[in-house]
Scaffold this active site. Structure first.
Site, PDB file in Angstrom:
ATOM      1  N   GLY A 256       0.862 -20.661   5.892  1.00  0.00           N
ATOM      2  CA  GLY A 256       2.260 -20.257   5.877  1.00  0.00           C
ATOM      3  C   GLY A 256       2.528 -19.060   6.758  1.00  0.00           C
ATOM      4  O   GLY A 256       2.034 -18.962   7.889  1.00  0.00           O
ATOM      5  N   CYS A 257       3.323 -18.122   6.232  1.00  0.00           N
ATOM      6  CA  CYS A 257       3.746 -16.958   7.026  1.00  0.00           C
ATOM      7  C   CYS A 257       2.577 -16.079   7.464  1.00  0.00           C
ATOM      8  O   CYS A 257       2.711 -15.304   8.413  1.00  0.00           O
ATOM      9  CB  CYS A 257       4.745 -16.130   6.227  1.00  0.00           C
ATOM     10  SG  CYS A 257       6.315 -16.975   5.924  1.00  0.00           S
ATOM     11  N   ALA A 258       1.448 -16.166   6.796  1.00  0.00           N
ATOM     12  CA  ALA A 258       0.273 -15.367   7.173  1.00  0.00           C
ATOM     13  C   ALA A 258      -0.521 -16.004   8.302  1.00  0.00           C
ATOM     14  O   ALA A 258      -1.444 -15.386   8.842  1.00  0.00           O
ATOM     15  CB  ALA A 258      -0.637 -15.166   5.967  1.00  0.00           C
ATOM     16  N   GLY A 259      -0.184 -17.229   8.691  1.00  0.00           N
ATOM     17  CA  GLY A 259      -1.031 -17.987   9.602  1.00  0.00           C
ATOM     18  C   GLY A 259      -1.155 -17.416  11.000  1.00  0.00           C
ATOM     19  O   GLY A 259      -2.219 -17.503  11.614  1.00  0.00           O
TER      20      GLY A 259
ATOM     21  N   LEU B 184       2.087 -11.718   5.358  1.00  0.00           N
ATOM     22  CA  LEU B 184       1.815 -12.166   3.992  1.00  0.00           C
ATOM     23  C   LEU B 184       2.109 -13.648   3.883  1.00  0.00           C
ATOM     24  O   LEU B 184       3.024 -14.160   4.532  1.00  0.00           O
ATOM     25  CB  LEU B 184       2.689 -11.395   3.000  1.00  0.00           C
ATOM     26  CG  LEU B 184       2.606  -9.870   3.088  1.00  0.00           C
ATOM     27  CD1 LEU B 184       3.704  -9.235   2.244  1.00  0.00           C
ATOM     28  CD2 LEU B 184       1.242  -9.382   2.618  1.00  0.00           C
TER      29      LEU B 184
END
Length: 363
Positions: free
Chosen positions: A143-146, A348
């Site tokens: 997700g956004c941490a990728g 995150l």
């Protein structure tokens, strides 16, 4: 230390301003929520001004099968991913010369918004002249941490192979996960926030004859990385996978979690390298939303101005999941940053998890 050399974006074709998106949400959700006017304030309070999508707004007024949405994902991911790679390898603002596709040793492909086997980078390798022995490392589900995680894995690869040139390609087509029949508040908030984004970054090992490649006087080296998983937090962020596709899970507690959990995480990471946050000159943060940026400021006790570039990206593009931090990073790469400056890169994502990278600019 491995160094970040170049970055570029591919912008999807359809630009939709937040006013149009708010009107669309009113049409869709007004019968489901008596307090629709209050809920629609999220479109203004989030400070997003416009976003970019691979389909026009009328496309989202109809229901689409998981198969149809995923086929659209593959088609756009390949075309826009190819464009982002080409722009990254020919970015004259950052490179002295074009980097040829056959020079690339490995590709980390990052996505969480569609499925493809063979994966997207394999399909792009059939369109660009990559060496057939180029290593492929597709990473799904962060997700956004990728985006930050992809940079971290590229760093580790270049530590092992200091002559390597590595691409991190992030393709997130969040709009194609939209569920027309999902009347949940999570889906409404997601409609106000998420967008499509594609970005590519070039990371090189320190035995790559960098002086012949890079144009900027100083460029950021990756000094250290840290991945952290919060136990028993699986329900904070992610997807529910159903017959119709991917349904967003998006806890309202995310800003509170950032405030309470991020600071000790960051503090221990910096202390391990004999630093504190006062030594950090640039804060390269994934802008998950305006409330998340505010939580960064509060949790880390930093000037709000340190999040200005992240906020600028959020305003112009919305939250593009893993690609967003690479958009932010590209703006820092094109700045004239003094030698010796420190940067902290953070994002995150589902898990619930964080990715941290310590950067330092050298000539």
């Amino acid at each position: 230390m491995p160094i970040i050399i170049s970055a570029a974006e591919a912008i999807p074709p359809y630009e939709i301003n937040q006013g149009t998106a708010s009107m669309f949400a009113r049409e869709l959700f007004s019968d489901s929520f008596k307090d629709i006017d209050r809920l629609l304030r999220a479109f203004q309070n989030g400070q997003i001004e416009k976003r970019h999508f691979v389909k026009n707004v009328d496309w989202f007024r109809k229901s689409h099968s998981f198969e149809e949405k995923n086929n659209a994902y593959i088609e756009s991911a390949v075309s826009l991913g190819k464009e982002a790679i080409e722009k990254c390898l020919t970015n004259t603002a950052l490179l002295n010369r074009q980097i040829h596709a056959e020079e690339i040793d490995a590709i980390f492909f990052i996505s969480t918004t569609g499925l493809a086997t063979p994966s997207i980078e394999a399909r792009i390798m059939n369109l660009l002249p990559f060496h057939p022995n180029t290593k492929r490392i597709p990473i799904w589900g962060l997700g956004c941490a990728g985006g930050a995680a992809g940079l971290s894995r590229a760093y580790e690869y270049c530590l092992a192979y200091p002559k390597a040139k590595v691409l991190v390609l992030s393709v997130e087509l969040c709009s194609l996960t939209f569920q027309h029949n999902d009347m949940s508040k999570s889906n409404l908030i997601g409609t106000s926030l998420f967008a499509d984004g594609i970005a590519c970054v070039l990371v090189c090992g320190d035995e790559c004859n960098l002086d012949k490649i890079r144009r900027k006087k100083t460029m950021p080296s990756i000094m250290a990385v840290q991945s952290t998983l919060m136990p028993n937090s699986l329900d904070v962020m992610g997807w529910d996978v159903k017959n119709e596709g991917l349904y967003v899970v998006f806890s309202r507690d995310i800003p509170h979690i950032v405030e309470s959990w991020l600071k000790p995480n960051v503090t221990s990471f910096l202390q391990e390298h004999r630093l504190n946050f006062e030594k950090i000159d640039y804060f390269i943060a994934h802008p998950g939303g305006k409330k998340v940026l505010d939580a960064y400021v509060k949790a880390l006790d930093i000037p709000a101005a340190m999040t200005n570039i992240s906020l600028e990206v959020l305003k112009e593009y919305g939250n593009m999941s893993s690609a967003t931090i690479l958009y932010v990073l590209r703006r820092y790469l094109e700045m004239e940053i003094p030698r010796g400056s420190y940067g902290l890169c953070t994002a995150l994502g589902p898990g619930f998890s964080s990715e941290l990278l310590l950067l330092r600019w050298f000539d």
